[in-house]
Design a protein around this motif. Structure first.
Motif, PDB file in Angstrom:
ATOM      1  N   LYS A   1      -2.225  92.722  -3.211  1.00  0.00           N
ATOM      2  CA  LYS A   1      -3.298  91.732  -3.126  1.00  0.00           C
ATOM      3  C   LYS A   1      -2.758  90.337  -2.812  1.00  0.00           C
ATOM      4  O   LYS A   1      -1.629  89.991  -3.173  1.00  0.00           O
ATOM      5  CB  LYS A   1      -4.084  91.682  -4.439  1.00  0.00           C
TER       6      LYS A   1
ATOM      7  N   LEU B   1      -7.457  89.402  -4.233  1.00  0.00           N
ATOM      8  CA  LEU B   1      -8.169  90.461  -3.520  1.00  0.00           C
ATOM      9  C   LEU B   1      -7.281  91.026  -2.432  1.00  0.00           C
ATOM     10  O   LEU B   1      -6.267  90.421  -2.054  1.00  0.00           O
ATOM     11  CB  LEU B   1      -9.469  89.936  -2.917  1.00  0.00           C
TER      12      LEU B   1
ATOM     13  N   ASP C   1     -10.149  93.047   2.485  1.00  0.00           N
ATOM     14  CA  ASP C   1     -11.482  92.889   1.890  1.00  0.00           C
ATOM     15  C   ASP C   1     -12.052  91.495   2.124  1.00  0.00           C
ATOM     16  O   ASP C   1     -13.237  91.260   1.893  1.00  0.00           O
ATOM     17  CB  ASP C   1     -11.436  93.165   0.382  1.00  0.00           C
ATOM     18  N   LEU C   2     -11.214  90.572   2.566  1.00  0.00           N
ATOM     19  CA  LEU C   2     -11.665  89.211   2.853  1.00  0.00           C
ATOM     20  C   LEU C   2     -12.428  89.197   4.175  1.00  0.00           C
ATOM     21  O   LEU C   2     -11.925  89.639   5.204  1.00  0.00           O
ATOM     22  CB  LEU C   2     -10.456  88.276   2.940  1.00  0.00           C
ATOM     23  N   ILE C   3     -13.665  88.707   4.151  1.00  0.00           N
ATOM     24  CA  ILE C   3     -14.495  88.680   5.361  1.00  0.00           C
ATOM     25  C   ILE C   3     -14.410  87.318   6.043  1.00  0.00           C
ATOM     26  O   ILE C   3     -14.058  87.221   7.216  1.00  0.00           O
ATOM     27  CB  ILE C   3     -15.966  89.003   5.029  1.00  0.00           C
TER      28      ILE C   3
ATOM     29  N   ILE D   1     -15.858  81.866  -0.485  1.00  0.00           N
ATOM     30  CA  ILE D   1     -15.152  83.049   0.014  1.00  0.00           C
ATOM     31  C   ILE D   1     -16.092  84.248  -0.036  1.00  0.00           C
ATOM     32  O   ILE D   1     -16.630  84.589  -1.096  1.00  0.00           O
ATOM     33  CB  ILE D   1     -13.893  83.329  -0.827  1.00  0.00           C
ATOM     34  N   SER D   2     -16.299  84.873   1.107  1.00  0.00           N
ATOM     35  CA  SER D   2     -17.100  86.108   1.179  1.00  0.00           C
ATOM     36  C   SER D   2     -16.146  87.282   1.298  1.00  0.00           C
ATOM     37  O   SER D   2     -15.267  87.298   2.165  1.00  0.00           O
ATOM     38  CB  SER D   2     -18.042  86.075   2.386  1.00  0.00           C
ATOM     39  N   PHE D   3     -16.310  88.274   0.427  1.00  0.00           N
ATOM     40  CA  PHE D   3     -15.373  89.393   0.402  1.00  0.00           C
ATOM     41  C   PHE D   3     -16.076  90.655  -0.094  1.00  0.00           C
ATOM     42  O   PHE D   3     -17.203  90.603  -0.604  1.00  0.00           O
ATOM     43  CB  PHE D   3     -14.167  89.066  -0.483  1.00  0.00           C
TER      44      PHE D   3
ATOM     45  N   ASP E   1     -16.076  93.924  -2.615  1.00  0.00           N
ATOM     46  CA  ASP E   1     -15.583  94.434  -3.893  1.00  0.00           C
ATOM     47  C   ASP E   1     -16.177  95.820  -4.092  1.00  0.00           C
ATOM     48  O   ASP E   1     -17.377  95.948  -4.305  1.00  0.00           O
ATOM     49  CB  ASP E   1     -15.979  93.505  -5.035  1.00  0.00           C
TER      50      ASP E   1
ATOM     51  N   LYS F   1     -19.427  86.751  -3.256  1.00  0.00           N
ATOM     52  CA  LYS F   1     -19.026  85.403  -2.839  1.00  0.00           C
ATOM     53  C   LYS F   1     -18.517  84.634  -4.048  1.00  0.00           C
ATOM     54  O   LYS F   1     -19.003  84.818  -5.165  1.00  0.00           O
ATOM     55  CB  LYS F   1     -20.199  84.669  -2.196  1.00  0.00           C
TER      56      LYS F   1
ATOM     57  N   HIS G   1     -11.811  86.802   9.007  1.00  0.00           N
ATOM     58  CA  HIS G   1     -10.839  87.886   9.164  1.00  0.00           C
ATOM     59  C   HIS G   1     -11.289  88.689  10.383  1.00  0.00           C
ATOM     60  O   HIS G   1     -12.380  89.268  10.382  1.00  0.00           O
ATOM     61  CB  HIS G   1     -10.848  88.767   7.922  1.00  0.00           C
TER      62      HIS G   1
ATOM     63  N   HIS H   1     -13.154  92.218  10.632  1.00  0.00           N
ATOM     64  CA  HIS H   1     -14.545  92.382  10.187  1.00  0.00           C
ATOM     65  C   HIS H   1     -15.550  92.034  11.287  1.00  0.00           C
ATOM     66  O   HIS H   1     -16.755  92.028  11.033  1.00  0.00           O
ATOM     67  CB  HIS H   1     -14.811  91.529   8.948  1.00  0.00           C
TER      68      HIS H   1
END
Length: 264
Positions: A153, A167, A171-173, A184-186, A188, A194, A221, A224
């Motif tokens: 991570k 993370l 998974d990071l968008i 941060i939008s990701f 899970d 967020k 990222h 995505h």
């Protein structure tokens, strides 16, 4: 519900199946429970490995139930899932082993063990000895996978002493600048989340150069990327979870160059 360490990769469970097969054979060969001592050396080498093979096969076939439980719980493994899987594996194994006993081991004989005697005096004692191999092996696989994930991570730090987000990088968008914070939008466990952290977008861009700047207020990222989109004559793109991110003229050429190799 309480989560439980879990590794969904079928190929890793082959090690548990192999260990189970070997342990069943060794246990039966050296302890000679019940009438195993009536077998000759040749018969032991014929029938006892078959019991080990049956145990391993039952375990591998039971993984189909595991997959169904894993999908049903949105790829999160709970203690309840583990209990259901173990119970299903034991029931399936009992049916197969009992059938093997009746139609292979004592086929044609007049007085096979009754179902109740076989259950209480053969199957249950065997389970007490063999089940710890399965439980401990599955738990060890799950813990090892958890440690690998944690080690891989990334950590996005905030300016405060206790501000950070750990993370998986994949998974990071995207990251959006919001005054003195970044949003941060990701993902899970497949769900969009967020989180606000006090930091500057430029600092994060320096820390993670694989992210692409699409706008003075956005980092994305590239894996995505879903599609291009134009709104009110302005170019943008759609990311995972249907997130729209604008592209400014300053970064348009660089974004198109960077995104193009990742599209299919």
């Amino acid at each position: 519900m309480k989560t439980y360490p879990f590794d969904p990769l079928i190929k890793h469970h082959l090690f548990i199946a192999l260990g189970l097969a070997i342990w069943i054979f060794v246990f039966l060969y050296f302890t000679e429970p019940l009438d195993v001592n009536e077998f000759g050396d040749t018969e032991k080498l014929i029938y006892l490995p078959l019991y080990g093979l049956i145990g391993a096969t039952c375990y591998m076939l039971s993984l189909s139930i595991q997959n169904l439980l894993y999908k049903k719980s949105n790829q999160v493994w709970y203690l309840r899932n583990e209990a259901i899987f173990i119970a299903s594996f034991l029931i399936f194994s009992f049916v197969v082993v009992r059938t093997f006993y009746l139609y292979v081991i004592v086929y044609g004989e007049s007085n096979p063990y009754t179902l109740s005697y076989y259950t209480t005096n053969i199957f249950f004692p065997s389970v007490v000895t063999i089940l710890p191999i399965v439980v401990s092996g599955r738990y060890a696989l799950g813990r090892y996978k958890t440690k690998r994930i944690e080690a891989s991570k990334i950590e996005i730090l905030g300016e405060g002493n206790y501000e950070s987000l750990r993370l998986l990088f994949d998974d990071l968008i995207c990251i959006q600048s919001s005054d003195n914070y970044v949003e941060i939008s990701f993902l899970d466990t497949g769900n969009l989340k967020k989180q606000l952290i006090r930091n500057k977008l430029s600092v994060i861009a320096t820390q993670f150069p694989d992210l692409i700047r699409t706008h003075r207020s956005y980092l994305i990222h590239p894996t995505h990327f879903q599609s291009w989109k134009t709104e009110n004559g302005k170019l943008g793109l759609i990311l995972t979870a249907n997130i729209f991110v604008p592209i400014s003229k300053t970064y348009a050429t660089a974004v198109k160059t960077a995104i193009h190799p990742t599209t299919k």
